[in-house]
Design an enzyme around this catalytic site. Structure first.
Site, PDB file in Angstrom:
ATOM      1  N   GLY A  19       6.205  -6.115 -49.123  1.00  0.00           N
ATOM      2  CA  GLY A  19       6.317  -5.079 -50.151  1.00  0.00           C
ATOM      3  C   GLY A  19       5.000  -4.436 -50.565  1.00  0.00           C
ATOM      4  O   GLY A  19       4.870  -3.933 -51.671  1.00  0.00           O
ATOM      5  N   LEU A  99      17.136  -0.791 -38.071  1.00  0.00           N
ATOM      6  CA  LEU A  99      17.552   0.599 -37.910  1.00  0.00           C
ATOM      7  C   LEU A  99      18.658   0.894 -38.917  1.00  0.00           C
ATOM      8  O   LEU A  99      19.597   0.120 -39.071  1.00  0.00           O
ATOM      9  CB  LEU A  99      18.056   0.836 -36.479  1.00  0.00           C
ATOM     10  CG  LEU A  99      18.445   2.272 -36.141  1.00  0.00           C
ATOM     11  CD1 LEU A  99      17.235   3.207 -36.241  1.00  0.00           C
ATOM     12  CD2 LEU A  99      19.040   2.360 -34.742  1.00  0.00           C
ATOM     13  N   ASN A 112      10.043   7.421 -43.970  1.00  0.00           N
ATOM     14  CA  ASN A 112       9.498   6.195 -43.363  1.00  0.00           C
ATOM     15  C   ASN A 112       7.990   6.329 -43.213  1.00  0.00           C
ATOM     16  O   ASN A 112       7.465   7.431 -43.080  1.00  0.00           O
ATOM     17  CB  ASN A 112      10.123   5.989 -41.970  1.00  0.00           C
ATOM     18  CG  ASN A 112       9.650   4.709 -41.311  1.00  0.00           C
ATOM     19  OD1 ASN A 112       9.507   3.670 -41.972  1.00  0.00           O
ATOM     20  ND2 ASN A 112       9.389   4.753 -40.018  1.00  0.00           N
ATOM     21  N   HIS A 114       4.951   4.799 -40.689  1.00  0.00           N
ATOM     22  CA  HIS A 114       4.721   4.063 -39.452  1.00  0.00           C
ATOM     23  C   HIS A 114       3.207   3.934 -39.248  1.00  0.00           C
ATOM     24  O   HIS A 114       2.481   4.907 -39.436  1.00  0.00           O
ATOM     25  CB  HIS A 114       5.362   4.821 -38.287  1.00  0.00           C
ATOM     26  CG  HIS A 114       5.247   4.076 -37.003  1.00  0.00           C
ATOM     27  ND1 HIS A 114       6.013   2.966 -36.714  1.00  0.00           N
ATOM     28  CD2 HIS A 114       4.420   4.251 -35.945  1.00  0.00           C
ATOM     29  CE1 HIS A 114       5.675   2.503 -35.534  1.00  0.00           C
ATOM     30  NE2 HIS A 114       4.717   3.263 -35.042  1.00  0.00           N
ATOM     31  N   ASP A 155      11.619   5.815 -35.612  1.00  0.00           N
ATOM     32  CA  ASP A 155      10.314   6.492 -35.671  1.00  0.00           C
ATOM     33  C   ASP A 155      10.307   7.933 -35.185  1.00  0.00           C
ATOM     34  O   ASP A 155       9.302   8.397 -34.638  1.00  0.00           O
ATOM     35  CB  ASP A 155       9.260   5.668 -34.889  1.00  0.00           C
ATOM     36  CG  ASP A 155       9.105   4.267 -35.460  1.00  0.00           C
ATOM     37  OD1 ASP A 155       9.212   4.110 -36.688  1.00  0.00           O
ATOM     38  OD2 ASP A 155       8.899   3.324 -34.683  1.00  0.00           O
ATOM     39  N   GLU A 184      -2.486   4.435 -45.009  1.00  0.00           N
ATOM     40  CA  GLU A 184      -1.055   4.444 -45.373  1.00  0.00           C
ATOM     41  C   GLU A 184      -0.886   4.631 -46.886  1.00  0.00           C
ATOM     42  O   GLU A 184       0.014   5.335 -47.340  1.00  0.00           O
ATOM     43  CB  GLU A 184      -0.388   3.126 -44.966  1.00  0.00           C
ATOM     44  CG  GLU A 184      -0.227   2.949 -43.471  1.00  0.00           C
ATOM     45  CD  GLU A 184       0.516   1.655 -43.142  1.00  0.00           C
ATOM     46  OE1 GLU A 184       1.510   1.338 -43.812  1.00  0.00           O
ATOM     47  OE2 GLU A 184       0.091   0.960 -42.211  1.00  0.00           O
TER      48      GLU A 184
HETATM   49  C1  GAR Z   1       3.235  -1.279 -43.105  1.00  0.00           C
HETATM   50  O1  GAR Z   1       2.064  -1.468 -42.380  1.00  0.00           O
HETATM   51  C2  GAR Z   1       4.129  -0.266 -42.421  1.00  0.00           C
HETATM   52  O2  GAR Z   1       3.423   0.714 -41.804  1.00  0.00           O
HETATM   53  C3  GAR Z   1       4.888  -1.130 -41.458  1.00  0.00           C
HETATM   54  O3  GAR Z   1       5.153  -2.283 -42.238  1.00  0.00           O
HETATM   55  C4  GAR Z   1       4.043  -2.547 -43.070  1.00  0.00           C
HETATM   56  C5  GAR Z   1       4.433  -2.885 -44.480  1.00  0.00           C
HETATM   57  O4  GAR Z   1       5.128  -4.067 -44.456  1.00  0.00           O
HETATM   58  N1  GAR Z   1       6.082  -0.470 -41.016  1.00  0.00           N
HETATM   59  C6  GAR Z   1       6.460  -0.418 -39.727  1.00  0.00           C
HETATM   60  O5  GAR Z   1       5.852  -0.958 -38.831  1.00  0.00           O
HETATM   61  C7  GAR Z   1       7.754   0.368 -39.497  1.00  0.00           C
HETATM   62  N2  GAR Z   1       7.920   0.660 -38.114  1.00  0.00           N
HETATM   63  P1  GAR Z   1       4.791  -5.186 -45.561  1.00  0.00           P
HETATM   64  O6  GAR Z   1       4.883  -4.535 -46.905  1.00  0.00           O
HETATM   65  O7  GAR Z   1       5.878  -6.171 -45.340  1.00  0.00           O
HETATM   66  O8  GAR Z   1       3.427  -5.707 -45.275  1.00  0.00           O
END
Ligand code: GAR
Length: 198
Positions: A19, A99, A112, A114, A155, A184
């Site tokens: 999170g 998904l 989303n 990525h 994605d 991010e």
């Molecule tokens: C983030 O780095 C996000 O970019 C990635 O999950 C992380 C956050 O998760 N998402 C993906 O890879 C989606 N394809 P966390 O809050 O559990 O660390």
């Protein structure tokens, strides 16, 4: 003439892990960068730290377990059943690792993030450290992140914001992940700010 304050964006946040992106969005709301409210945090897994964060932030949370919904269609339906009554403006995927099938009434309203520059290094199996390992194996000199509106494949969908960072000699996947994550945090807020002005 007085300007009318715009209504806060109503958000639901979907996650499967720690999170960190939920925390980022909540912090941006708390410090006034973002005019929004989070109506619900929904997790695809029980016992993840993202649920604890939601509790710490006093945001209601629910679990719709992917494991308990072996059919992808049933899983998605169970999620929309929880979200639809809340009348949120946008659904934010925040480290959500399943998904999701997006019904017509939510088309263009699911966001989303990525951890790479899509359309490179996306798709099934490209999540978390797998992405950074692939970027390093390819010898890329830059990486970054993409915030986009979702369609019904992994994605893809219209890009809202991308931010870049260098890949440095000797980077481990964790080093790169940390540098990308800094971007991010900025990119997700920028994207929500853009949407709040629409
Ligand atoms: C983030 O780095 C996000 O970019 C990635 O999950 C992380 C956050 O998760 N998402 C993906 O890879 C989606 N394809 P966390 O809050 O559990 O660390």
């Amino acid at each position: 003439m007085m300007t009318q304050a715009s209504k806060p964006l109503r958000l639901a946040v979907l996650l499967s892990g720690s999170g960190r992106t939920l925390q980022n969005i909540a912090d941006a709301i708390a410090d006034g960068q973002l005019n929004a409210q989070i109506s619900l945090v929904l997790s695809s897994k029980p016992d993840v730290f993202g649920l604890q964060r939601a509790a710490n932030l006093h945001i209601p949370s629910k679990v719709v377990s992917r494991k308990e919904h072996p059919l992808a269609q049933d899983f998605s339906q169970a999620i929309w059943q929880q979200i639809r009554p809340l009348e949120v403006d946008y659904v934010c995927l925040a480290g959500f690792m399943s998904l999701l099938t997006i019904p017509d009434d939510f088309a263009g309203r699911v966001i989303n993030i990525h951890p790479a520059l899509l359309p490179s290094f996306g798709g099934k199996g490209m999540y978390g450290h797998h992405v950074h390992e692939a970027v390093l194996a390819q010898g890329c000199k830059v990486s970054g992140c993409t915030v986009h509106l979702c369609d019904n494949t992994y994605d893809t969908g219209p890009i809202l914001v991308q931010r870049t960072c260098p890949v440095l000699t000797g980077d481990t996947p964790d080093d790169l992940a940390g540098r990308v994550f800094e971007q991010e945090c900025l990119a997700y807020i920028e994207a929500l700010q853009l949407l709040s002005k629409e």
